[in-house]
Design a protein around this motif. Structure first.
Motif, short mmCIF file in Angstrom:
data_model
loop_
_atom_site.label_atom_id
_atom_site.label_comp_id
_atom_site.label_asym_id
_atom_site.label_seq_id
_atom_site.Cartn_x
_atom_site.Cartn_y
_atom_site.Cartn_z
N GLU A 1 9.50 -24.99 -8.54
CA GLU A 1 8.76 -23.80 -8.11
C GLU A 1 9.52 -22.98 -7.08
O GLU A 1 8.93 -22.21 -6.34
CB GLU A 1 7.40 -24.21 -7.54
N ARG A 2 10.83 -23.11 -7.02
CA ARG A 2 11.61 -22.47 -5.95
C ARG A 2 11.45 -20.96 -5.93
O ARG A 2 11.60 -20.34 -4.90
CB ARG A 2 13.07 -22.87 -6.02
N SER A 3 11.10 -20.35 -7.04
CA SER A 3 10.99 -18.88 -7.08
C SER A 3 9.86 -18.35 -6.21
O SER A 3 9.86 -17.19 -5.84
CB SER A 3 10.82 -18.40 -8.52
N LYS A 4 8.88 -19.18 -5.89
CA LYS A 4 7.76 -18.68 -5.08
C LYS A 4 8.01 -18.78 -3.57
O LYS A 4 7.23 -18.31 -2.79
CB LYS A 4 6.46 -19.36 -5.47
N TYR A 5 9.12 -19.38 -3.18
CA TYR A 5 9.43 -19.53 -1.76
C TYR A 5 10.55 -18.58 -1.32
O TYR A 5 11.32 -18.08 -2.13
CB TYR A 5 9.87 -20.97 -1.46
N PHE A 6 10.62 -18.37 -0.03
CA PHE A 6 11.72 -17.69 0.64
C PHE A 6 11.88 -16.21 0.30
O PHE A 6 12.95 -15.67 0.42
CB PHE A 6 13.05 -18.42 0.40
N LYS A 7 10.83 -15.56 -0.13
CA LYS A 7 10.89 -14.11 -0.35
C LYS A 7 10.55 -13.45 0.97
O LYS A 7 9.44 -13.54 1.46
CB LYS A 7 9.91 -13.70 -1.44
N LEU A 8 11.54 -12.79 1.55
CA LEU A 8 11.33 -12.13 2.84
C LEU A 8 10.58 -10.82 2.62
O LEU A 8 10.88 -10.06 1.71
CB LEU A 8 12.66 -11.84 3.52
N ARG A 9 9.60 -10.58 3.45
CA ARG A 9 8.86 -9.32 3.43
C ARG A 9 8.76 -8.80 4.84
O ARG A 9 8.75 -9.57 5.79
CB ARG A 9 7.45 -9.54 2.87
N SER A 10 8.64 -7.51 4.96
CA SER A 10 8.42 -6.93 6.28
C SER A 10 7.03 -7.35 6.74
O SER A 10 6.10 -7.44 5.95
CB SER A 10 8.49 -5.40 6.19
N SER A 11 6.89 -7.63 8.02
CA SER A 11 5.58 -8.05 8.51
C SER A 11 4.59 -6.89 8.54
O SER A 11 3.43 -7.07 8.82
CB SER A 11 5.70 -8.69 9.89
N LYS A 12 5.09 -5.68 8.26
CA LYS A 12 4.20 -4.52 8.20
C LYS A 12 3.76 -4.27 6.76
O LYS A 12 3.68 -3.15 6.30
CB LYS A 12 4.90 -3.29 8.76
N VAL A 13 3.50 -5.37 6.03
CA VAL A 13 3.06 -5.26 4.65
C VAL A 13 1.63 -4.75 4.63
O VAL A 13 0.94 -4.70 5.64
CB VAL A 13 3.16 -6.62 3.91
N LYS A 14 1.17 -4.41 3.41
CA LYS A 14 -0.19 -3.92 3.28
C LYS A 14 -1.18 -4.93 3.84
O LYS A 14 -0.95 -6.12 3.84
CB LYS A 14 -0.51 -3.68 1.79
N LYS A 15 -2.29 -4.43 4.31
CA LYS A 15 -3.32 -5.30 4.85
C LYS A 15 -3.96 -6.09 3.72
O LYS A 15 -4.08 -5.60 2.60
CB LYS A 15 -4.37 -4.47 5.58
N SER A 16 -4.40 -7.29 4.04
CA SER A 16 -5.06 -8.13 3.04
C SER A 16 -6.43 -7.54 2.70
O SER A 16 -6.98 -6.73 3.45
CB SER A 16 -5.21 -9.55 3.57
#
Length: 163
Positions: free
Chosen positions: A129-144
């Motif tokens: 399942e390595r594809s679901k880990y380590f994707k960096l995103r900006s912490s200013k992503v859309k709100k949940s």
């Protein structure tokens, strides 16, 4: 501070990681172990590791199993230094430390060695399942969705009060 040493139990080699800190957040140690295992197995890079420590990035880090993790000791340095109201300081004497060490070597370590299959299954699942880990995103992503619902409810309450 952190240090590691090799440990052999029942002819199985382990890495014993010793962490010192004033406090830890929930699952922090398991995430740290997950990141190190992933780095060692080539599932992520040092660049991702470095960026995962920066507040402006979000990174989904695998959670290592709790099997094999245990609290070695709690040190109450500040409590012992500031003992008031005639409470005794909290520490183990030499006999108690020897008993704890014997218990760890005869009970805890063999138990850890008998549960290596849990860790091996986790590593295999991590590789699959390595594809679901380590994707960096900006912490200013859309709100949940949860955050958006809260904000909408707040706005509605404000509108009701302003009428």
């Amino acid at each position: 501070s952190t240090r590691a040493e090799q440990l052999t139990i029942n002819n199985i080699k382990f890495i014993k990681v010793i962490l010192h800190g004033r406090s830890f957040v929930y699952n922090q140690i398991r995430h740290m172990v997950g990141m190190v295992i992933s780095l060692m197995r080539g599932m992520t890079t040092l660049d991702v590791f470095d960026k995962s420590l920066i507040r402006q990035y979000l990174c989904f880090i695998p959670l290592a199993p709790a099997d094999g993790l245990y609290l070695l000791k709690a040190v109450f340095r500040y409590y012992n230094k500031n003992v008031r109201f005639n409470y005794p300081p909290i520490w183990l004497n030499a006999k108690q430390r020897t008993e704890v060490d014997l218990f760890r070597r005869t009970k805890i370590y063999p138990r850890i060695a008998s549960s290596t299959d849990v860790f091996q299954k986790w590593v295999r699942s991590l590789e699959l399942e390595r594809s679901k880990y380590f994707k960096l995103r900006s912490s200013k992503v859309k709100k949940s969705k949860k955050q958006l619902k809260r904000e909408l409810a707040r706005q509605k309450r404000k509108q009701k009060h302003s009428l």
